[in-house]
Write a protein that holds these residues in place. Structure first.
Motif, short mmCIF file in Angstrom:
data_model
loop_
_atom_site.label_atom_id
_atom_site.label_comp_id
_atom_site.label_asym_id
_atom_site.label_seq_id
_atom_site.Cartn_x
_atom_site.Cartn_y
_atom_site.Cartn_z
N SER A 102 0.84 -1.20 0.00
CA SER A 102 0.00 0.00 0.00
C SER A 102 0.87 1.25 0.00
O SER A 102 1.93 1.28 0.65
CB SER A 102 -0.90 0.00 1.24
N PRO A 103 0.45 2.30 -0.71
CA PRO A 103 1.20 3.55 -0.66
C PRO A 103 1.09 4.23 0.71
O PRO A 103 1.85 5.15 1.01
CB PRO A 103 0.54 4.41 -1.75
N LEU A 104 0.15 3.75 1.54
CA LEU A 104 0.03 4.31 2.89
C LEU A 104 0.76 3.41 3.90
O LEU A 104 0.96 2.24 3.66
CB LEU A 104 -1.44 4.44 3.28
N ARG A 105 1.07 4.02 5.03
CA ARG A 105 1.77 3.26 6.07
C ARG A 105 0.87 2.17 6.64
O ARG A 105 -0.32 2.35 6.82
CB ARG A 105 2.18 4.20 7.21
N ARG A 106 1.51 1.05 6.99
CA ARG A 106 0.80 -0.08 7.58
C ARG A 106 -0.06 0.34 8.77
O ARG A 106 -1.21 -0.09 8.90
CB ARG A 106 1.82 -1.15 7.99
N ASP A 107 0.48 1.20 9.65
CA ASP A 107 -0.28 1.55 10.86
C ASP A 107 -1.54 2.36 10.54
O ASP A 107 -2.47 2.40 11.32
CB ASP A 107 0.61 2.29 11.87
N ILE A 108 -1.58 3.00 9.39
CA ILE A 108 -2.79 3.73 9.00
C ILE A 108 -3.79 2.80 8.33
O ILE A 108 -4.99 2.82 8.61
CB ILE A 108 -2.45 4.88 8.02
N VAL A 109 -3.30 1.92 7.48
CA VAL A 109 -4.20 1.24 6.56
C VAL A 109 -4.58 -0.18 7.01
O VAL A 109 -5.64 -0.69 6.67
CB VAL A 109 -3.54 1.25 5.15
N SER A 110 -3.71 -0.77 7.82
CA SER A 110 -3.95 -2.16 8.21
C SER A 110 -5.29 -2.29 8.97
O SER A 110 -5.61 -1.48 9.82
CB SER A 110 -2.77 -2.61 9.08
N GLY A 111 -6.06 -3.31 8.61
CA GLY A 111 -7.35 -3.52 9.26
C GLY A 111 -8.50 -2.79 8.59
O GLY A 111 -9.65 -2.88 9.03
N THR A 112 -8.24 -2.05 7.53
CA THR A 112 -9.31 -1.36 6.81
C THR A 112 -10.28 -2.37 6.19
O THR A 112 -9.85 -3.36 5.60
CB THR A 112 -8.71 -0.49 5.69
N ASP A 113 -11.56 -2.13 6.37
CA ASP A 113 -12.59 -3.02 5.82
C ASP A 113 -13.85 -2.19 5.56
O ASP A 113 -14.68 -2.01 6.45
CB ASP A 113 -12.85 -4.15 6.82
N ILE A 114 -13.93 -1.65 4.36
CA ILE A 114 -15.04 -0.75 4.01
C ILE A 114 -15.89 -1.38 2.91
O ILE A 114 -15.35 -1.97 1.98
CB ILE A 114 -14.51 0.62 3.48
N LEU A 115 -17.19 -1.24 3.03
CA LEU A 115 -18.05 -1.61 1.90
C LEU A 115 -18.65 -0.32 1.33
O LEU A 115 -19.44 0.35 1.98
CB LEU A 115 -19.18 -2.54 2.35
N PHE A 116 -18.24 0.01 0.11
CA PHE A 116 -18.84 1.15 -0.56
C PHE A 116 -20.10 0.70 -1.27
O PHE A 116 -20.10 -0.34 -1.94
CB PHE A 116 -17.89 1.74 -1.62
N VAL A 117 -21.17 1.48 -1.13
CA VAL A 117 -22.38 1.25 -1.90
C VAL A 117 -22.60 2.50 -2.74
O VAL A 117 -22.97 3.56 -2.23
CB VAL A 117 -23.59 0.96 -1.00
N ARG A 118 -22.30 2.37 -4.01
CA ARG A 118 -22.39 3.50 -4.93
C ARG A 118 -23.69 3.41 -5.72
O ARG A 118 -23.98 2.37 -6.32
CB ARG A 118 -21.19 3.44 -5.88
N GLU A 119 -24.47 4.50 -5.74
CA GLU A 119 -25.68 4.53 -6.58
C GLU A 119 -25.21 4.46 -8.02
O GLU A 119 -24.23 5.07 -8.41
CB GLU A 119 -26.44 5.84 -6.31
#
Ligand code: IPM
Ligand code: MN
Length: 358
Positions: A118-135
């Motif tokens: 990831s271009p972001l640091r592990r401590d920022i991004v690790s554990g991210t779990d998002i569900l986007f619902v786009r119209e």
């Protein structure tokens, strides 16, 4: 069970990755005792070349008669001429509209094994779990548009339109998903400027207050959301937003896990077949080289079985197989860093192997 799938390989790397998706479907059929009927049809640039239409009537008819549709990717420099009569992307927009696919689900989850890409640091991004619902079937993509002469040359416009009903149904779908996840729903808009956003805010709040009072609900302006996504991505669970904002934010979010090649998406309506695809594009620069990452397509197959046919055990089996293959260190070029990499076909072999071993 007997199910009918339409495969739409499309352009660029589409045919290579959809071939791997097909093999996984065959693997599932044999392991779980299903009969899967599969037929291939044209969409996008190849369809323009063959018959001048990015979504031929025969393709649409086959999709309508199926349980679900698996798409590779459409587009490429060959069809990029702005003066062309039609474009591959028009086929995609039309199939979404014709099949009533008003909700686009884009899960963005980091894989621990790949977080360092990831271009972001592990401590920022690790554990991210998002569900986007786009119209997906309204807003500026489908609003009135046009051009007229202007003193300086021309004037062009695209109108962003939404109705109460269009907002309600997609917010409801997102809220139901949030209930099955961590119970958090974020609605993204630009209500400080846009009237269409003010309707989103009003309708969304009413749906959540009256039907989903158990959810933790907040609203975020789209410009702020662009910031929060890279500063505190773990704060979000389900994010619902209108078509254009969703297009932009999901591309931004696709960078979080460090590997575009692993992100599937599902486009669904209230009934009828859904459309499942990797979120990456047709990657014409690597087409035909057998090096593309087939995992996003394979994970889209898992989403297809889960959402269109309620085959949860089958979907779990695919996701577990992918997980195991990644854990064992298999990498296509896009996620290999400086390490050794395997081909598209070899990655398909490995997932299939893991799947059949159970
Ligand atoms: C996507 C793509 C499409 C969109 C294009 C290819 C029309 O970017 O699926 O996000 O803008 O919706
Ligand atoms: Mn996009």
């Amino acid at each position: 069970m007997h199910a009918k799938f339409v495969l739409l390989p499309g352009d660029g790397i589409g045919p290579e990755i959809v071939t791997q998706g097909r093999r996984i479907l065959e693997g599932i059929a044999s392991r779980f005792g299903h009969t899967f009927e599969m037929s291939e049809h044209m969409i996008g640039g190849c369809a323009i070349d063959a018959c001048g239409d990015p979504l031929p009537e025969s393709t649409l008819a086959a999709c309508r008669a199926s349980h679900a549709v698996l798409l590779g990717a459409v587009g490429g420099p060959k069809w990029d001429d702005p003066k062309a009569k039609t474009r591959p992307e028009a086929g995609l927009l039309k199939i979404r509209k014709e099949l009533g696919l008003f909700a686009n689900l884009r899960p963005t989850k980091t894989w621990d094994e790949l977080v360092d890409a990831s271009p972001l640091r592990r401590d920022i991004v690790s554990g991210t779990d998002i569900l986007f619902v786009r119209e997906l079937t309204g807003g500026i993509y489908f609003g009135e548009s046009g051009r007229k002469p202007h003193a300086s040359g021309e004037e062009a416009w695209n109108v962003m339109t939404y109705t109460t009903g269009e907002i309600e149904r997609v917010v409801r779908l997102a809220a139901e998903a949030a209930r099955r996840r961590r119970g958090k729903l974020t609605m993204v808009d630009k209500a400080n400027v846009l009237e269409a956003s003010r309707l989103w805010r009003q309708v969304s709040e009413k749906v959540v207050k009256t039907e989903f009072p158990d959810l933790q609900y907040n609203v975020v302006l789209v410009d702020a959301m662009a910031m929060h996504l890279i500063s505190k991505p773990r704060d979000f669970d389900v994010v619902v937003t209108e078509n254009l904002f969703g297009d932009i934010l999901t591309d931004e979010a696709s960078m979080l896990p460090g590997s575009l090649g692993l992100l599937p998406s599902a486009s669904i309506g209230s009934s009828g077949p859904g459309l499942f695809e990797p979120i990456h594009g047709s990657a014409p620069d690597i087409a035909g080289k057998n090096i593309a990452n087939p995992l996003a397509t394979i994970l889209a197959v898992a989403m297809m079985l889960r959402y269109s046919l309620n085959m949860n055990a089958e979907a779990d089996a695919i996701e577990t197989a992918v997980n195991n293959v990644l854990k064992a260190g298999a990498r296509t070029k896009d996620i290999a860093g400086n390490g050794p990499s395997i081909s598209t076909t070899e990655m398909g072999d490995k997932v299939l192997d893991a799947l059949l071993k159970g």
